[in-house]
Design a protein around this motif. Sequence first.
Motif, PDB file in Angstrom:
ATOM      1  N   ALA A 180       0.830  -1.206   0.000  1.00  0.00           N
ATOM      2  CA  ALA A 180       0.000   0.000   0.000  1.00  0.00           C
ATOM      3  C   ALA A 180       0.868   1.261   0.000  1.00  0.00           C
ATOM      4  O   ALA A 180       0.562   2.244  -0.685  1.00  0.00           O
ATOM      5  CB  ALA A 180      -0.929  -0.002   1.203  1.00  0.00           C
ATOM      6  N   GLN A 181       1.971   1.209   0.755  1.00  0.00           N
ATOM      7  CA  GLN A 181       2.882   2.343   0.820  1.00  0.00           C
ATOM      8  C   GLN A 181       3.542   2.592  -0.537  1.00  0.00           C
ATOM      9  O   GLN A 181       3.663   3.743  -0.985  1.00  0.00           O
ATOM     10  CB  GLN A 181       3.960   2.093   1.892  1.00  0.00           C
ATOM     11  N   VAL A 182       3.964   1.502  -1.192  1.00  0.00           N
ATOM     12  CA  VAL A 182       4.588   1.619  -2.516  1.00  0.00           C
ATOM     13  C   VAL A 182       3.610   2.212  -3.518  1.00  0.00           C
ATOM     14  O   VAL A 182       3.948   3.099  -4.320  1.00  0.00           O
ATOM     15  CB  VAL A 182       5.095   0.239  -3.005  1.00  0.00           C
ATOM     16  N   ILE A 183       2.356   1.722  -3.488  1.00  0.00           N
ATOM     17  CA  ILE A 183       1.329   2.225  -4.404  1.00  0.00           C
ATOM     18  C   ILE A 183       1.062   3.707  -4.149  1.00  0.00           C
ATOM     19  O   ILE A 183       0.956   4.510  -5.080  1.00  0.00           O
ATOM     20  CB  ILE A 183       0.025   1.406  -4.265  1.00  0.00           C
ATOM     21  N   LYS A 184       0.968   4.063  -2.867  1.00  0.00           N
ATOM     22  CA  LYS A 184       0.711   5.456  -2.498  1.00  0.00           C
ATOM     23  C   LYS A 184       1.828   6.367  -2.983  1.00  0.00           C
ATOM     24  O   LYS A 184       1.586   7.455  -3.521  1.00  0.00           O
ATOM     25  CB  LYS A 184       0.556   5.565  -0.977  1.00  0.00           C
ATOM     26  N   GLU A 185       3.086   5.934  -2.794  1.00  0.00           N
ATOM     27  CA  GLU A 185       4.221   6.728  -3.247  1.00  0.00           C
ATOM     28  C   GLU A 185       4.260   6.837  -4.768  1.00  0.00           C
ATOM     29  O   GLU A 185       4.654   7.869  -5.320  1.00  0.00           O
ATOM     30  CB  GLU A 185       5.525   6.107  -2.741  1.00  0.00           C
ATOM     31  N   THR A 186       3.838   5.767  -5.436  1.00  0.00           N
ATOM     32  CA  THR A 186       3.879   5.740  -6.900  1.00  0.00           C
ATOM     33  C   THR A 186       2.875   6.710  -7.520  1.00  0.00           C
ATOM     34  O   THR A 186       3.179   7.415  -8.485  1.00  0.00           O
ATOM     35  CB  THR A 186       3.601   4.314  -7.421  1.00  0.00           C
ATOM     36  N   VAL A 187       1.656   6.739  -6.970  1.00  0.00           N
ATOM     37  CA  VAL A 187       0.594   7.557  -7.569  1.00  0.00           C
ATOM     38  C   VAL A 187       0.500   8.948  -6.968  1.00  0.00           C
ATOM     39  O   VAL A 187      -0.292   9.777  -7.441  1.00  0.00           O
ATOM     40  CB  VAL A 187      -0.778   6.846  -7.442  1.00  0.00           C
ATOM     41  N   SER A 188       1.275   9.233  -5.927  1.00  0.00           N
ATOM     42  CA  SER A 188       1.200  10.541  -5.279  1.00  0.00           C
ATOM     43  C   SER A 188       1.661  11.640  -6.239  1.00  0.00           C
ATOM     44  O   SER A 188       2.647  11.485  -6.970  1.00  0.00           O
ATOM     45  CB  SER A 188       2.069  10.548  -4.020  1.00  0.00           C
ATOM     46  N   LEU A 189       0.964  12.774  -6.197  1.00  0.00           N
ATOM     47  CA  LEU A 189       1.295  13.914  -7.063  1.00  0.00           C
ATOM     48  C   LEU A 189       1.999  15.033  -6.297  1.00  0.00           C
ATOM     49  O   LEU A 189       2.320  16.071  -6.886  1.00  0.00           O
ATOM     50  CB  LEU A 189       0.010  14.466  -7.687  1.00  0.00           C
ATOM     51  N   ASN A 190       2.228  14.856  -5.033  1.00  0.00           N
ATOM     52  CA  ASN A 190       2.855  15.890  -4.210  1.00  0.00           C
ATOM     53  C   ASN A 190       4.252  16.234  -4.726  1.00  0.00           C
ATOM     54  O   ASN A 190       5.108  15.361  -4.891  1.00  0.00           O
ATOM     55  CB  ASN A 190       2.960  15.425  -2.751  1.00  0.00           C
ATOM     56  N   GLY A 191       4.452  17.523  -4.990  1.00  0.00           N
ATOM     57  CA  GLY A 191       5.765  17.987  -5.426  1.00  0.00           C
ATOM     58  C   GLY A 191       5.990  17.903  -6.917  1.00  0.00           C
ATOM     59  O   GLY A 191       7.022  18.368  -7.416  1.00  0.00           O
ATOM     60  N   TYR A 192       5.038  17.343  -7.666  1.00  0.00           N
ATOM     61  CA  TYR A 192       5.227  17.176  -9.107  1.00  0.00           C
ATOM     62  C   TYR A 192       4.447  18.189  -9.936  1.00  0.00           C
ATOM     63  O   TYR A 192       4.703  18.339 -11.127  1.00  0.00           O
ATOM     64  CB  TYR A 192       4.794  15.774  -9.542  1.00  0.00           C
ATOM     65  N   LEU A 193       3.462  18.863  -9.332  1.00  0.00           N
ATOM     66  CA  LEU A 193       2.561  19.727 -10.087  1.00  0.00           C
ATOM     67  C   LEU A 193       2.787  21.198  -9.752  1.00  0.00           C
ATOM     68  O   LEU A 193       3.122  21.546  -8.627  1.00  0.00           O
ATOM     69  CB  LEU A 193       1.099  19.356  -9.807  1.00  0.00           C
ATOM     70  N   ASP A 194       2.592  22.021 -10.780  1.00  0.00           N
ATOM     71  CA  ASP A 194       2.650  23.471 -10.609  1.00  0.00           C
ATOM     72  C   ASP A 194       1.383  24.038 -11.246  1.00  0.00           C
ATOM     73  O   ASP A 194       1.352  24.356 -12.433  1.00  0.00           O
ATOM     74  CB  ASP A 194       3.901  24.035 -11.281  1.00  0.00           C
ATOM     75  N   LYS A 195       0.312  24.168 -10.449  1.00  0.00           N
ATOM     76  CA  LYS A 195      -0.987  24.545 -10.995  1.00  0.00           C
ATOM     77  C   LYS A 195      -1.020  26.002 -11.451  1.00  0.00           C
ATOM     78  O   LYS A 195      -1.697  26.330 -12.439  1.00  0.00           O
ATOM     79  CB  LYS A 195      -2.072  24.275  -9.944  1.00  0.00           C
ATOM     80  N   GLU A 196      -0.301  26.872 -10.774  1.00  0.00           N
ATOM     81  CA  GLU A 196      -0.282  28.285 -11.176  1.00  0.00           C
ATOM     82  C   GLU A 196       0.355  28.446 -12.556  1.00  0.00           C
ATOM     83  O   GLU A 196      -0.161  29.174 -13.408  1.00  0.00           O
ATOM     84  CB  GLU A 196       0.493  29.109 -10.143  1.00  0.00           C
ATOM     85  N   LYS A 197       1.463  27.760 -12.757  1.00  0.00           N
ATOM     86  CA  LYS A 197       2.129  27.812 -14.061  1.00  0.00           C
ATOM     87  C   LYS A 197       1.258  27.175 -15.141  1.00  0.00           C
ATOM     88  O   LYS A 197       1.192  27.663 -16.271  1.00  0.00           O
ATOM     89  CB  LYS A 197       3.479  27.076 -13.973  1.00  0.00           C
ATOM     90  N   ALA A 198       0.571  26.086 -14.785  1.00  0.00           N
ATOM     91  CA  ALA A 198      -0.322  25.418 -15.734  1.00  0.00           C
ATOM     92  C   ALA A 198      -1.444  26.350 -16.170  1.00  0.00           C
ATOM     93  O   ALA A 198      -1.759  26.447 -17.362  1.00  0.00           O
ATOM     94  CB  ALA A 198      -0.894  24.153 -15.110  1.00  0.00           C
ATOM     95  N   ALA A 199      -2.062  27.046 -15.207  1.00  0.00           N
ATOM     96  CA  ALA A 199      -3.146  27.986 -15.532  1.00  0.00           C
ATOM     97  C   ALA A 199      -2.645  29.087 -16.464  1.00  0.00           C
ATOM     98  O   ALA A 199      -3.325  29.463 -17.429  1.00  0.00           O
ATOM     99  CB  ALA A 199      -3.709  28.588 -14.251  1.00  0.00           C
ATOM    100  N   GLU A 200      -1.440  29.581 -16.186  1.00  0.00           N
ATOM    101  CA  GLU A 200      -0.855  30.629 -17.036  1.00  0.00           C
ATOM    102  C   GLU A 200      -0.607  30.113 -18.448  1.00  0.00           C
ATOM    103  O   GLU A 200      -0.910  30.786 -19.436  1.00  0.00           O
ATOM    104  CB  GLU A 200       0.454  31.120 -16.403  1.00  0.00           C
ATOM    105  N   ASN A 201      -0.047  28.892 -18.562  1.00  0.00           N
ATOM    106  CA  ASN A 201       0.234  28.310 -19.880  1.00  0.00           C
ATOM    107  C   ASN A 201      -1.046  28.098 -20.683  1.00  0.00           C
ATOM    108  O   ASN A 201      -1.092  28.380 -21.888  1.00  0.00           O
ATOM    109  CB  ASN A 201       0.966  26.979 -19.719  1.00  0.00           C
TER     110      ASN A 201
END
Length: 446
Positions: free
Chosen positions: A8-29
């Motif tokens: 469960a820990q491995v799966i959680k780490e694999t699918v986690s999006l923490n630290g990978y997304l920049d929503k402000e930059k995405a909205a601007e783009n």
Amino acid sequence: MNIFKKAAQVIKETVSLNGYLDKEKAAENIRNNVQFRGPNAWILAFSTIIASIGLNVNSIPVIIGAMLISPLMGPIFGVGFSLGTNDVAQLKRAARNFLRMMLIALLASFIYFLLTPLSLNNPTEILARTNPTIYDVLIALFGGAAGMFEQCRKEKGTVFSGVAIATALMPPLCTAGYGIASMNLHIFLGALYLFLINCVFIALATYLMVKILDFEPVAYEDAKKERRIKWLTAVIMLIFIIPSVWSAVNLIRDTEFDSRAMAFVNENKTMDNAIIYDYNISHDDGYKLEIFISGERMDELHVLELQEAASKHGITAEQLVIRDHFTSERGVASDIIKGIYARSDEQIAKRDEEIANLKKEMEAAQAKELPYTQITKEIANIFPTVESLNISSGKSITTDSLKVTNTLLVIAKSSEPMTMGDQEKLLKWLKIRLDNESVELQVKDR
């Protein structure tokens, strides 16, 4: 239990999006890419013509290249993002640019197909872009979701290129232009429907991802205006979703009937003394399966057996249309045979054309053959000391730029040493006589 916790820990780490997304930059783009003027308009026109050429000559690599060049995705993502963030001003801008995009592409493809001298004897790639299936819906939906993740990701990759190829927005739009140029309403409407289906589900996927990733909605100072805009967005979203869901349901039904029909045909391909040699599936005015049978005359018992076999696949007697060519005039069988001969004649004509083209190429190659004997006689007359010539064509490659040049190498054997003046004179004569500035001369004394 420890194993399950670790899994469960491995799966959680694999699918986690923490630290990978920049929503402000995405909205601007996304807001910046909605713009559809200047270079984007010209790039779209050029990519449309490239895709039209690919459809014209049935070249899949050319079509893929055009899809990679095309800037079609920007306004579509803009529509979905605007709906998700309640940004009405951005929605209007994205919708306007989407319409501009469609008109530019339709106009460019229309002009190309109106003026092209290339024939369209077997436009398989064009015909393949006129009939949307449930797979197109799924590809657009998941492609849009993948594209939205790419917008949000801090480290950009090649996802957009893959989404552009997978969702295939450019080919159906070009096919719609072909439908206008050829005045074929069926092709135009089918291709435009496929294009709009793709666009709707890409935008829908964008809208859902905006909600899932919890993008910040646009805030308004006036609370009444904000409520009004939210209601307006909800209404637009319903108008947006309901037809698309209805289309998806219809496509699922069409695909399901097609599968059952093909399964029935495959199971009953051969009967006692007859075969199903062709079939046609129609979705218009209720589902119909039309089968064409060749062989001995069918009686009522055989017809009932076929209808019973069809019913096992969920196909009713009213939906099954049997074309028994031997229950009508014998002339139908004759027409089938004539059709076979016509196809054979067409193949023979095609081979004859290929042979004629090869003969032309051989004649062209022979015409380029150098008159070696005549050139040798002329040189011997001008330069009596030259005893023999060796003329060969090849490639000259520079080591720094790796530039390749076609060259002619002439090796002259002389009975006496030739002066530099005579060598330059001979080289100049060879360039004029051979009509080639890349001639290289080597003189060897006996």
